[in-house]
Write an enzyme that holds these catalytic residues in place. Sequence first.
Site, PDB file in Angstrom:
ATOM      1  N   GLU A  38      20.547  20.084 -20.608  1.00 30.60           N
ATOM      2  CA  GLU A  38      21.865  19.869 -19.268  1.00 30.60           C
ATOM      3  C   GLU A  38      21.613  20.824 -18.561  1.00 30.60           C
ATOM      4  OE1 GLU A  38      24.407  17.294 -22.026  1.00 30.60           O
ATOM      5  OE2 GLU A  38      23.111  15.984 -22.178  1.00 30.60           O
ATOM      6  N   ASP A 166      -1.641   3.858   7.301  1.00 32.20           N
ATOM      7  CA  ASP A 166      -1.524   2.219   6.548  1.00 32.20           C
ATOM      8  C   ASP A 166      -0.190   1.692   7.097  1.00 32.20           C
ATOM      9  OD1 ASP A 166       0.071   3.713   6.446  1.00 32.20           O
ATOM     10  OD2 ASP A 166      -0.074   4.920   3.732  1.00 32.20           O
ATOM     11  N   LYS A 190      -5.446  -0.449   1.060  1.00 35.10           N
ATOM     12  CA  LYS A 190      -5.011  -1.540   0.337  1.00 35.10           C
ATOM     13  C   LYS A 190      -4.482   0.263  -1.071  1.00 35.10           C
ATOM     14  CE  LYS A 190      -7.212  -4.972   1.050  1.00 35.10           C
ATOM     15  NZ  LYS A 190      -8.401  -5.882   1.631  1.00 35.10           N
TER      16      LYS A 190
HETATM   17  C1  R5P Z   1       2.684   6.053   1.606  1.00 40.50           C
HETATM   18  O1  R5P Z   1       3.337   4.542   1.917  1.00 40.50           O
HETATM   19  C2  R5P Z   1       2.762   7.221   2.264  1.00 40.50           C
HETATM   20  O2  R5P Z   1       3.440   6.732   3.255  1.00 40.50           O
HETATM   21  C3  R5P Z   1       1.872   8.093   1.609  1.00 40.50           C
HETATM   22  O3  R5P Z   1       0.411   7.725   2.494  1.00 40.50           O
HETATM   23  C4  R5P Z   1       1.383   8.175   0.753  1.00 40.50           C
HETATM   24  O4  R5P Z   1       2.635   8.080   0.067  1.00 40.50           O
HETATM   25  C5  R5P Z   1       1.156   8.735   0.010  1.00 40.50           C
HETATM   26  O5  R5P Z   1       0.359   9.457  -1.228  1.00 40.50           O
HETATM   27  P1  R5P Z   1      -0.833   9.447  -1.826  1.00 40.50           P
HETATM   28  O6  R5P Z   1      -1.045  11.427  -1.303  1.00 40.50           O
HETATM   29  O7  R5P Z   1      -0.650   9.028  -3.098  1.00 40.50           O
HETATM   30  O8  R5P Z   1      -1.997   8.858  -1.502  1.00 40.50           O
END
Ligand code: R5P
Length: 298
Positions: A38, A166, A190
Amino acid sequence: MNTILLSGTSNPELASRIARRLHTKLGDIEITRFIDNECRVYIKEQVEGKMVVVVQSLSTIADQHLVELCLIGQALKSLKARHVIAVIPWLGYSKQDKEFRKGEAISAQLVAKFIEAAGFDAVITVELHSENVLPFFKIPVSEIRTEELLRKALKIRPGAVVVSPDKGGKSRSERFANGSGLPIAYLVKKRNLETGEVTVADIEGTVKGHDVIIFDDIINTGATAIRTSQFLKNHGAKKIYFLATHAVLAGDAAELFAKSPIDHVIVTDTIAIPKAKLFRKLSLSSVAPFLAGAIKKL
Ligand code: R5P
């Protein structure tokens, strides 16, 4: 400076950089762990009636760094600090900003409540994961954006195309493209909510024969960067530059990057990167001048 600057244990290097910028020293605080792990926080500064700024990223292990931050806030309030500000360069737990599947906890919302309950009067943070996070806070939050910093670090490539990785990153990528005077293409990404697996389904726009720049908020597992770069290479992209604010670099992300078709990765120092996770293509740009600037304005 009248303000006292304290550092938690998550990113003392960044806290020191901020202190240097402010021509001050970090205040005296002892953070230790009891035998059962802790956390114990002991503030040794005279803080009564003063403004105190605490620098703490909610990086791995986020749970521990969050509790530590909250304990610091609570101790400062009980010592009657006048104003207590949390500088949280990386707001861990902010990725879960909604109930993606029925029954999931919205961690970003609860973390905001913890920070308020600990007594912080305001938050300064860097590049929030999404605009959903801000309304969770009832105290003022100022957000520092990093597109300018990363744009300068990369130096704009004439003829390059900005690629939005995205839907969530669309407005961030558009700001970057507009500010750089570059065209933009959009990927359809996706993510399997059970396995976390990322697939890139489609592209709107073209990258054939162009260098590409991807500007994302976080590198977590690296899956987005790796899948995206493979897809863009298959669609004729030349050089690939990946810019991200927060280098979480979870698991083997650093090794994946080293082997990926990405030519250059630039991240900031919102999260302290252990030496073992540094790789050849990676460079760092510091957010310290921006955070110091925001603290000066308090
Ligand atoms: C997604 O919504 C974020 O903007 C990043 O693209 C994502 O968190 C990246 O995570 P990872 O490196 O695990 O794909």
